[in-house]
Design a protein around this motif. Sequence first.
Motif, PDB file in Angstrom:
ATOM      1  N   GLY A   1       1.554   9.342  -6.296  1.00 14.81           N
ATOM      2  CA  GLY A   1       1.889  10.713  -5.956  1.00 14.81           C
ATOM      3  C   GLY A   1       1.292  11.198  -4.652  1.00 14.81           C
ATOM      4  N   LYS A   2       0.746  10.298  -3.850  1.00 16.98           N
ATOM      5  CA  LYS A   2       0.140  10.675  -2.574  1.00 16.98           C
ATOM      6  C   LYS A   2       1.179  10.800  -1.457  1.00 16.98           C
ATOM      7  CE  LYS A   2      -4.254   8.398  -3.667  1.00 16.98           C
ATOM      8  NZ  LYS A   2      -5.224   7.350  -3.278  1.00 16.98           N
ATOM      9  N   PHE A   3       2.376  10.301  -1.724  1.00 15.10           N
ATOM     10  CA  PHE A   3       3.453  10.371  -0.736  1.00 15.10           C
ATOM     11  C   PHE A   3       4.731  10.746  -1.465  1.00 15.10           C
ATOM     12  CE2 PHE A   3       6.368   9.246   2.580  1.00 15.10           C
ATOM     13  CZ  PHE A   3       5.636   9.339   3.756  1.00 15.10           C
TER      14      PHE A   3
ATOM     15  N   ARG B   1      11.112   5.059  -2.641  1.00 17.73           N
ATOM     16  CA  ARG B   1      10.425   3.909  -3.239  1.00 17.73           C
ATOM     17  C   ARG B   1      11.345   2.693  -3.293  1.00 17.73           C
ATOM     18  NH1 ARG B   1       9.002   0.589  -7.115  1.00 17.73           N
ATOM     19  NH2 ARG B   1       6.763   0.332  -7.585  1.00 17.73           N
ATOM     20  N   ASP B   2      12.593   2.919  -3.648  1.00 19.56           N
ATOM     21  CA  ASP B   2      13.560   1.815  -3.690  1.00 19.56           C
ATOM     22  C   ASP B   2      13.743   1.197  -2.312  1.00 19.56           C
ATOM     23  OD1 ASP B   2      14.140   2.225  -6.457  1.00 19.56           O
ATOM     24  OD2 ASP B   2      15.413   3.924  -5.892  1.00 19.56           O
TER      25      ASP B   2
ATOM     26  N   GLU C   1       0.832  -1.205   0.000  1.00 21.57           N
ATOM     27  CA  GLU C   1       0.000   0.000   0.000  1.00 21.57           C
ATOM     28  C   GLU C   1       0.869   1.258   0.000  1.00 21.57           C
ATOM     29  OE1 GLU C   1      -2.599  -0.207   3.333  1.00 21.57           O
ATOM     30  OE2 GLU C   1      -3.750  -1.920   2.569  1.00 21.57           O
ATOM     31  N   PHE C   2       1.964   1.217   0.739  1.00 22.30           N
ATOM     32  CA  PHE C   2       2.915   2.326   0.786  1.00 22.30           C
ATOM     33  C   PHE C   2       3.452   2.602  -0.626  1.00 22.30           C
ATOM     34  CE2 PHE C   2       6.484   4.076   3.788  1.00 22.30           C
ATOM     35  CZ  PHE C   2       6.386   5.318   3.161  1.00 22.30           C
TER      36      PHE C   2
END
Length: 319
Positions: free
Chosen positions: A255-257, A279-280, A247-248
């Motif tokens: 683009g929400k985080f 993200r990585d 989910e993260f």
Amino acid sequence: MSSRSIYRTLRPVLSSSVLSSGLGTGHGIKGHVISHLPTIRFSSSDASSSATGNSQPENPVRTADGKVISTYWGIPPTKITKPDGSAWKWNCFQPWDSYKPDVSIDVTKHHKPSNFTDKFAYWTVQTLKIPVQLFFQRKHMCHAMLLETVAAVPGMVGGMLLHLKSLRRFEHSGGWIKALLEEAENERMHLMTFIELSQPKWYERAIVFAVQGVFFNAYFLSYVISPKLAHRITGYLEEEAVNSYTEFLNDIDAGKFENSPAPAIAIDYWRLPKDATLRDVVFVIRADEAHHRDINHYASDIQFQGRELKEAPAPIGYH
């Protein structure tokens, strides 16, 4: 100081001991005054010298801000450099502890509950998930930090109890002590990475303090009573961790985080490229959680078959 002078200095002490034990009766023994015995310093590993007046060791251990934190008992740290020649700045792990995780692992795997113990473990985790989701909702960073403070407990508890069992029974553990402690350390490194990105608020720290205290004792008791249940619970917890990090990742992609640069500790620990992003980091952490899921379900399966963990090879270094 020569051996003769040392003897002359210590002679009053030796004589006093002989006199107090009733073994000495000579006149010379009674004539010495012990209170005037000079203080002497025998040779040691201390690099300080009374002649120079130097009160610090020759190679003192220093903090990042230059303060000396050791006496001659301190062990100077080994100077380690990276392949590019730059200094290795982490004390919490060394270059040989870093690795490139296997991110090809199947993150959709699920152990279907098939007996009472499995169902108890599964619904325990599902019940615990409800208040967590209500509290954190989409606060991924806060959720991740709380998750890692809990996820690092099972490996430490299991490794500790297997360690004690190995000592009691005078037998090897089959490598499972090391495997479980590796898991606990890996989870802790997840937390060390996240605190480089965000610091928990006071109430989040209070929650962690309370949850950790309750969970540690509950898990300790469950492992003593039924290790296969404890490992199954951990397996389901890791499944939820995989779902949480998925989910993260989805929110980062949407683009929400903010996809901020990866912290330096993550780049060195997982051997990521220098331009790696959050993200990585989340991607490799999710892979770690999937490996922990497999290890704990595997450990539970071994014991459900009526065997002990030591009878199966431990997945040491399984990343």
